[in-house]
Scaffold this motif. Structure first.
Motif, PDB file in Angstrom:
ATOM      1  N   LEU A 559       0.742  -1.171  -0.226  1.00  0.00           N
ATOM      2  CA  LEU A 559       0.015   0.009  -0.081  1.00  0.00           C
ATOM      3  C   LEU A 559       0.962   1.229  -0.060  1.00  0.00           C
ATOM      4  O   LEU A 559       1.864   1.312   0.751  1.00  0.00           O
ATOM      5  N   ALA A 560       0.537   2.056  -0.834  1.00  0.00           N
ATOM      6  CA  ALA A 560       1.245   3.385  -1.015  1.00  0.00           C
ATOM      7  C   ALA A 560       0.913   4.372  -0.106  1.00  0.00           C
ATOM      8  O   ALA A 560      -0.461   5.005  -0.391  1.00  0.00           O
ATOM      9  N   ALA A 561       1.619   5.098   0.802  1.00  0.00           N
ATOM     10  CA  ALA A 561       1.266   5.931   1.527  1.00  0.00           C
ATOM     11  C   ALA A 561       1.875   7.257   1.271  1.00  0.00           C
ATOM     12  O   ALA A 561       3.277   7.364   1.275  1.00  0.00           O
ATOM     13  N   ASN A 562       1.292   8.333   1.279  1.00  0.00           N
ATOM     14  CA  ASN A 562       1.765   9.685   0.938  1.00  0.00           C
ATOM     15  C   ASN A 562       1.196  10.836   1.710  1.00  0.00           C
ATOM     16  O   ASN A 562       0.828  11.949   1.229  1.00  0.00           O
ATOM     17  N   PRO A 563       1.576  10.824   2.972  1.00  0.00           N
ATOM     18  CA  PRO A 563       1.926   9.697   3.961  1.00  0.00           C
ATOM     19  C   PRO A 563       0.666   9.067   4.481  1.00  0.00           C
ATOM     20  O   PRO A 563       0.959   8.115   5.561  1.00  0.00           O
ATOM     21  N   SER A 564      -0.516   9.209   4.159  1.00  0.00           N
ATOM     22  CA  SER A 564      -1.641   8.720   4.801  1.00  0.00           C
ATOM     23  C   SER A 564      -1.999   7.479   3.971  1.00  0.00           C
ATOM     24  O   SER A 564      -1.859   7.274   2.943  1.00  0.00           O
ATOM     25  N   LEU A 565      -2.876   6.516   4.640  1.00  0.00           N
ATOM     26  CA  LEU A 565      -3.750   5.490   3.958  1.00  0.00           C
ATOM     27  C   LEU A 565      -4.965   5.516   4.375  1.00  0.00           C
ATOM     28  O   LEU A 565      -5.282   5.942   5.695  1.00  0.00           O
ATOM     29  N   VAL A 566      -5.737   4.882   3.675  1.00  0.00           N
ATOM     30  CA  VAL A 566      -7.398   5.001   3.951  1.00  0.00           C
ATOM     31  C   VAL A 566      -7.817   3.499   3.972  1.00  0.00           C
ATOM     32  O   VAL A 566      -7.437   2.875   3.005  1.00  0.00           O
ATOM     33  N   PHE A 567      -8.611   3.169   4.954  1.00  0.00           N
ATOM     34  CA  PHE A 567      -9.071   1.819   5.342  1.00  0.00           C
ATOM     35  C   PHE A 567     -10.535   2.049   5.464  1.00  0.00           C
ATOM     36  O   PHE A 567     -11.122   2.921   6.130  1.00  0.00           O
ATOM     37  N   THR A 568     -11.131   1.335   4.450  1.00  0.00           N
ATOM     38  CA  THR A 568     -12.587   1.225   4.404  1.00  0.00           C
ATOM     39  C   THR A 568     -13.110  -0.133   4.778  1.00  0.00           C
ATOM     40  O   THR A 568     -12.660  -1.057   3.915  1.00  0.00           O
ATOM     41  N   ASP A 569     -13.975  -0.351   5.576  1.00  0.00           N
ATOM     42  CA  ASP A 569     -14.600  -1.797   5.855  1.00  0.00           C
ATOM     43  C   ASP A 569     -15.828  -1.635   6.413  1.00  0.00           C
ATOM     44  O   ASP A 569     -16.486  -0.507   6.799  1.00  0.00           O
ATOM     45  N   THR A 570     -16.715  -2.701   6.139  1.00  0.00           N
ATOM     46  CA  THR A 570     -18.158  -2.860   6.801  1.00  0.00           C
ATOM     47  C   THR A 570     -17.800  -3.898   7.741  1.00  0.00           C
ATOM     48  O   THR A 570     -17.573  -5.140   7.461  1.00  0.00           O
ATOM     49  N   LEU A 571     -17.892  -3.650   9.091  1.00  0.00           N
ATOM     50  CA  LEU A 571     -17.913  -4.553  10.138  1.00  0.00           C
ATOM     51  C   LEU A 571     -19.186  -5.135  10.650  1.00  0.00           C
ATOM     52  O   LEU A 571     -20.028  -4.547  10.765  1.00  0.00           O
ATOM     53  N   ALA A 572     -18.963  -6.529  10.956  1.00  0.00           N
ATOM     54  CA  ALA A 572     -20.053  -7.382  11.081  1.00  0.00           C
ATOM     55  C   ALA A 572     -20.449  -6.854  12.663  1.00  0.00           C
ATOM     56  O   ALA A 572     -19.392  -6.390  13.421  1.00  0.00           O
ATOM     57  N   PRO A 573     -21.620  -7.314  13.335  1.00  0.00           N
ATOM     58  CA  PRO A 573     -21.716  -6.956  14.739  1.00  0.00           C
ATOM     59  C   PRO A 573     -20.799  -7.424  15.541  1.00  0.00           C
ATOM     60  O   PRO A 573     -20.440  -8.607  15.420  1.00  0.00           O
ATOM     61  N   GLY A 574     -20.158  -6.800  16.375  1.00  0.00           N
ATOM     62  CA  GLY A 574     -19.108  -7.210  17.357  1.00  0.00           C
ATOM     63  C   GLY A 574     -17.791  -7.494  16.600  1.00  0.00           C
ATOM     64  O   GLY A 574     -16.889  -8.052  17.391  1.00  0.00           O
ATOM     65  N   GLU A 575     -17.466  -7.062  15.359  1.00  0.00           N
ATOM     66  CA  GLU A 575     -16.446  -7.765  14.748  1.00  0.00           C
ATOM     67  C   GLU A 575     -15.226  -6.752  14.911  1.00  0.00           C
ATOM     68  O   GLU A 575     -15.424  -5.520  15.087  1.00  0.00           O
ATOM     69  N   ALA A 576     -14.133  -7.139  14.905  1.00  0.00           N
ATOM     70  CA  ALA A 576     -12.964  -6.453  14.847  1.00  0.00           C
ATOM     71  C   ALA A 576     -11.752  -6.875  14.008  1.00  0.00           C
ATOM     72  O   ALA A 576     -11.519  -7.830  13.712  1.00  0.00           O
ATOM     73  N   VAL A 577     -11.431  -5.775  13.338  1.00  0.00           N
ATOM     74  CA  VAL A 577     -10.671  -6.008  12.210  1.00  0.00           C
ATOM     75  C   VAL A 577      -9.246  -5.236  12.261  1.00  0.00           C
ATOM     76  O   VAL A 577      -9.166  -4.370  12.949  1.00  0.00           O
ATOM     77  N   GLU A 578      -7.993  -6.219  12.202  1.00  0.00           N
ATOM     78  CA  GLU A 578      -6.677  -5.392  12.426  1.00  0.00           C
ATOM     79  C   GLU A 578      -5.963  -5.603  11.068  1.00  0.00           C
ATOM     80  O   GLU A 578      -6.014  -6.638  10.159  1.00  0.00           O
ATOM     81  N   TYR A 579      -5.323  -4.434  10.706  1.00  0.00           N
ATOM     82  CA  TYR A 579      -4.242  -4.343   9.612  1.00  0.00           C
ATOM     83  C   TYR A 579      -2.908  -4.300  10.218  1.00  0.00           C
ATOM     84  O   TYR A 579      -2.904  -3.374  11.369  1.00  0.00           O
ATOM     85  N   ILE A 580      -2.012  -5.232   9.808  1.00  0.00           N
ATOM     86  CA  ILE A 580      -0.703  -5.250  10.345  1.00  0.00           C
ATOM     87  C   ILE A 580       0.136  -4.775   9.168  1.00  0.00           C
ATOM     88  O   ILE A 580       0.298  -5.388   8.208  1.00  0.00           O
ATOM     89  N   LEU A 581       0.908  -3.436   9.501  1.00  0.00           N
ATOM     90  CA  LEU A 581       1.837  -3.073   8.344  1.00  0.00           C
ATOM     91  C   LEU A 581       3.162  -3.069   8.790  1.00  0.00           C
ATOM     92  O   LEU A 581       3.566  -2.682   9.857  1.00  0.00           O
ATOM     93  N   SER A 582       3.942  -2.985   7.683  1.00  0.00           N
ATOM     94  CA  SER A 582       5.217  -3.117   7.964  1.00  0.00           C
ATOM     95  C   SER A 582       5.854  -2.282   6.603  1.00  0.00           C
ATOM     96  O   SER A 582       5.271  -2.149   5.662  1.00  0.00           O
ATOM     97  N   THR A 583       6.835  -1.215   7.022  1.00  0.00           N
ATOM     98  CA  THR A 583       7.529  -0.474   6.080  1.00  0.00           C
ATOM     99  C   THR A 583       8.575  -1.300   5.297  1.00  0.00           C
ATOM    100  O   THR A 583       9.017  -2.205   5.688  1.00  0.00           O
ATOM    101  N   GLN A 584       8.681  -0.896   4.027  1.00  0.00           N
ATOM    102  CA  GLN A 584       9.772  -1.500   3.252  1.00  0.00           C
ATOM    103  C   GLN A 584      11.147  -1.206   3.608  1.00  0.00           C
ATOM    104  O   GLN A 584      12.214  -1.888   3.378  1.00  0.00           O
ATOM    105  N   ALA A 585      11.320  -0.066   4.260  1.00  0.00           N
ATOM    106  CA  ALA A 585      12.945   0.369   4.745  1.00  0.00           C
ATOM    107  C   ALA A 585      12.801   0.600   6.162  1.00  0.00           C
ATOM    108  O   ALA A 585      11.877   0.879   7.093  1.00  0.00           O
ATOM    109  N   PRO A 586      13.936   0.160   6.913  1.00  0.00           N
ATOM    110  CA  PRO A 586      13.790   0.317   8.505  1.00  0.00           C
ATOM    111  C   PRO A 586      13.862   1.627   8.917  1.00  0.00           C
ATOM    112  O   PRO A 586      14.092   2.702   8.089  1.00  0.00           O
ATOM    113  N   ARG A 587      13.057   1.758   9.950  1.00  0.00           N
ATOM    114  CA  ARG A 587      13.011   3.138  10.504  1.00  0.00           C
ATOM    115  C   ARG A 587      13.625   3.340  11.878  1.00  0.00           C
ATOM    116  O   ARG A 587      13.740   2.378  12.599  1.00  0.00           O
ATOM    117  N   ALA A 588      14.161   4.607  12.238  1.00  0.00           N
ATOM    118  CA  ALA A 588      14.944   4.598  13.191  1.00  0.00           C
ATOM    119  C   ALA A 588      14.027   5.374  14.462  1.00  0.00           C
ATOM    120  O   ALA A 588      13.604   6.424  14.011  1.00  0.00           O
TER     121      ALA A 588
END
Length: 880
Positions: A559-588
């Motif tokens: 996903l390309a962030a510049n520097p933001s990302l948009v997440f759009t979901d429809t969650l079922a009753p009581g549902e929890a959705v998680e996105y686990i993201l990693s950068t392509q370059a190490p961060r200090a």
């Protein structure tokens, strides 16, 4: 963790029942017009208007001190300008008959983007449990009181978006009911850890490294290294209770050597050491545990915290037997520990005796603001049996799931770290045993829920993502605010790089976690923009509530962030959705984010036991040939002694010292006045006597206006008495049961032609059998098989029994055990209730009885044995 300064605000208060304005002040707190709390029916919400010249640059913190609440687990939803900022989980001791109140300051992070210049509305609203409709019956069970409400601006960007209080949630990565740690165990961690919603942010997992299972744990170090790679902390348990003292009272050489080697082998990869596991359930001597605690305290690795034993508070073993049920002994053990511990399953955490919350009160006394040490619960959870239908009886469309949800929410409110037992473990688990353990991701499935209810894993994920996702908050913007206004949908986006390296293991993470959590029982659509720490490409994994690995996990690619990302979901009753993201370059990470933060260590003190207080709540009531006495448990007490005075004479003991909280004085004479007081003692001291209570004992007369009858087998045994004013009625009876196709009982009744309500409080009844009953009944006739409805006390709780057809079968439902009972007849419908105070009524059940004919309303007693049982009732009313 969060620096704060006073935020000048102008506050106006809006609450149910009216509108009032508070005076302008630099900080608003304890204004005379502030409500003292919220009540689900009479005052379910409070709104505060905060006027600002500009939003606080680093956000702010809303906080309050909880001073009292119900055990039912109120939830305070906090909205700022219509958007949910957090759902604060609360807990209290009401209406338990013990002299403790849970007091705790709860805090909630308010991001800068949630504010605006000018008027801002902060709304606090009581909301019911998920899958329970907000009816008066449900909402009437929830209330809490608060003090010191305030909002503070933050001086710096926070390292943590506090959501009520800091909380860590974990599990034990068992792949079955055994203790193997092998390559399959490592594969299970990879398959399950991100799935449960607790990875990468310091949550605590339990390692069952018991001393007697090492032969099947061939991959112990690799197992701990795997947890380290997911930035987990570890509570390790070596079952220290199996080490023993020598003839000097110190830990013997073998025990010292075993512990020292354990820490040398694994100490760098664990952060917490658990002193032992349920010694009164599995065996272990008090002297051994105390000596072990002293040795570990002095010889552990410098970074490691010592957690107390996972107490079971009883179980029939140990030396002396059940020693861990004694608060004084627990206090001595825990004086060497950095952390409180305890175990709970189902609703046992709420039990006045043997419940982890109340037993901790008995160990440490009344808290001023939270516990004196961090509190870890190393085993909690539920199995397939636990349900609201056999517990507190919350009306719920998902009673099994709701019970597990309530258990975890209570722990969010009260403890610091909780560990669910276990990932896979018979019917306690979150997952089924893998069909092919050599292909974990291919065969791992969520444990099948009850009858279409949401799974326990879905509850665990929701709690983990909402309350135990740690890291620095990222800037977010809701793109569909009109759809989500006043909706219970939470966004929690964090940068785990802000988490300091874990003590010992130096574990560190650089993941970005974006959690979308739906607390509504209806689907919710969300679109949110999240500002990433740096622009660039991020690999993303999306995990939802799918029932198998493939269904729950979706690789989102780059996903390309510049520097933001948009997440759009429809969650079922009581549902929890998680996105686990990693950068392509190490961060200090900033330098301050790479400093290991030492865990708080407790300095041992040999503190004397606190002085015993006089027992409270002493009551005396009786008629004719006996007086019944009861009183509230005293912190630290082991035994109690009652004394009495007759007609103003000197006080003399009645009976021996006893651990019971009630007694019957049968050596009494009607017409005399009696006074009583009681005192407590522990192993070292005797406390003062309570204030005396007195009563003039009446001989008793037949209850005026009532008819007395025996029904069915052995029902003729016994009789009924009343005080002259009718305020107290004693019913003595036998009878085989009130159940199946015919009843045996004693019944004191009146004939009522139409609709009516019968109320009474059961002061006492002799528990001659676990199925002995004392309560209220409506029946069609005195025939032993007549249609009837009964709400009564039994040993296990308040029960509602009914028989709809003559000679037909009985049904049974129930509610928590409470002294106040009520039966209502409306047409052909009879409803039973129980209450702790005669005000807040909990529905126990309903039944249909014949309509259009008089019915018998009255007091029912059944001993379930050939012996009689006596019940005492007061506050009796029968009204059309």
């Amino acid at each position: 963790m969060i620096a704060k300064s006073a935020l000048p605000i102008v506050v106006a208060l809006l609450c149910a029942g009216g509108v009032s304005a508070a005076p302008q002040a630099p900080i608003w707190q304890d204004d005379a017009q502030t409500p003292d709390g919220l009540h689900g029916v009479s005052r379910p919400a409070a709104d505060f208007t905060v006027t600002l010249q500009r939003p606080p640059a680093n956000g702010a913190e809303f906080s309050f001190l909880l001073t009292d609440a119900t055990q039912t687990g109120p939830q305070a939803a906090v909205f700022l300008n219509g958007m949910l900022q957090g759902l604060i989980q609360l807990w209290g001791t009401a209406p338990a008959p013990l002299p403790y109140k849970w007091r705790k300051t709860y805090r909630l992070y308010l991001p800068p983007g949630a504010f605006k210049a000018g008027d801002n509305t902060l709304s606090v609203r009581l909301v019911p449990p998920m899958w329970s409709d907000p009816t008066p019956e449900v909402m009437g069970r929830f209330w809490f009181k608060w003090e010191n409400l305030r909002i503070d601006a933050l001086d710096a960007a926070p390292r943590e978006p506090v959501h009520g209080k800091l909380f860590w949630l974990g599990t034990t990565f068992k792949k079955n009911t055994g203790f193997e740690v092998d390559d399959r165990s490592l594969a299970l961690i990879d398959a399950a850890f991100p799935w449960i919603g607790a990875s990468y942010c310091g949550n605590t997992m339990r390692a069952d490294f018991w001393h007697d299972v090492s032969r099947v744990q061939i991959k112990r170090r690799e197992y701990l290294e795997k947890l380290r790679d997911y930035n987990a902390t570890v509570l390790a348990d070596y079952i220290s209770g199996h080490f023993h003292v020598d003839n000097t009272g110190e830990l013997d050489a073998a025990g010292k050597a075993a512990l020292d080697k354990f820490f040398a082998d694994y100490g760098d990869l664990i952060q917490f050491y658990e002193l032992g596991n349920e010694p009164s359930m599995f065996g272990g001597a008090y002297a051994d545990y105390l000596a072990t605690a002293r040795h570990v305290y002095a010889n552990r690795p410098a970074h490691l915290l010592l957690a107390a034993t996972g107490w079971a508070y009883g179980g029939g073993k140990g030396e002396p037997v059940n020693w861990e049920a004694d608060p004084a002994r627990r206090r001595t053990i825990e004086s060497w520990c950095d952390m409180i511990n305890g175990h709970s399953y189902g609703s046992s955490y709420n039990d006045a005796r043997g419940g982890s919350f109340f037993e901790t009160f008995k160990t440490y006394g009344q808290p001023g603001d939270g516990w004196p040490k961090p509190f870890i619960v190393s085993e909690t959870g539920a199995n397939d049996w636990h349900s609201e239908e056999n517990g507190p009886r919350y009306p719920s469309r998902a009673p099994h799931t709701s019970a597990f949800d309530r258990i975890l929410r209570a722990h969010v409110a009260v403890v610091d770290r909780a560990i669910q037992h276990a990932l896979i473990f018979d019917d306690f688990g979150l997952f089924e045993t893998p069909a092919n353990p050599d292909d974990m991701k291919g065969s791992l499935r969520v444990r099948t829920p009850h009858d279409g209810e949401p799974s326990r894993l879905s509850v665990f994920r929701r709690i983990a993502l909402a309350y135990a996702t740690h890291g620095a908050p990222l800037e977010t913007e809701i793109l569909n605010p009109a759809e989500l206004k006043n909706r219970l949908l939470l966004v929690r986006a964090v940068d785990t790089l802000a988490i300091a390296p874990q003590a010992g293991s130096l574990a560190k993470s650089d993941k970005i976690l974006v959690a979308l959590v739906n607390f509504e029982d209806q689907p919710q659509r969300i679109s949110v923009r999240v500002k990433m720490p740096v622009a660039g490409h991020y690999s993303a994994l999306r995990i939802d509530n799918g029932m198998d690995y493939a269904a729950a996990h979706k690789d989102m690619g780059l996903l390309a962030a510049n520097p933001s990302l948009v997440f759009t979901d429809t969650l079922a009753p009581g549902e929890a959705v998680e996105y686990i993201l990693s950068t392509q370059a190490p961060r200090a990470a900033p330098a301050a984010w790479n400093i290991v933060e030492p865990l708080p260590r407790h300095v041992h003190e040999d503190l004397p036991a606190p002085p015993l207080a006089a027992p409270s709540g002493l009551r005396a009531f009786g008629l004719g040939k006996r007086i019944v006495l009861d009183y509230v448990e005293t912190q630290g007490a082991v035994m109690y002694q009652l004394e009495r005075s007759q007609n103003g004479g000197a006080f003399t003991p009645i009976g021996n010292w006893s651990g019971a909280l009630s007694a019957i004085d049968s050596n009494v004479t009607p017409g005399s006045r009696y006074a009583y007081h009681v005192r407590a003692r522990d192993e070292a001291q005797t406390g003062p006597f309570s204030e005396p209570v007195s009563l003039a004992l009446e001989k008793g007369i037949p209850p005026a206006g009532w008819q007395d009858a025996g029904i069915g087998s052995n029902g003729d045994a016994g009789a009924s008495l009343s005080t002259a004013d009718g305020s107290l009625i004693e019913v003595t009876g036998a009878g085989h049961d009130i159940w199946a196709d015919k009843d045996g009982l004693r019944f004191l009744y009146k004939t009522v032609p139409g609709d009516a309500t019968l109320v009474a409080r059961v002061l006492h009844y002799d528990q001659t059998h676990s199925h002995a009953k004392a309560g209220l009944m409506i029946r069609a006739s005195l025939d032993e098989g007549a249609p009837m409805a009964l709400v009564a006390q039994m040993q296990q709780g308040s029960v509602f029994n009914w028989r709809q057809l003559p000679g037909g079968p009985c049904g049974q439902t129930g509610a928590p055990r409470n002294a106040w009972l009520k039966l209502e007849r409306r047409g052909n419908r009879v409803t039973g209730y129980a209450s702790p105070d005669g005000t807040l009524w909990i529905k126990a059940g309903t039944a249909e009885l014949p309509e259009g004919q008089p019915l018998l309303f009255g007091l029912a007693v059944c001993s379930h044995t050939a012996k009689t049982t006596t019940a005492l009732f007061d506050n009796i009313s029968l009204a059309p």
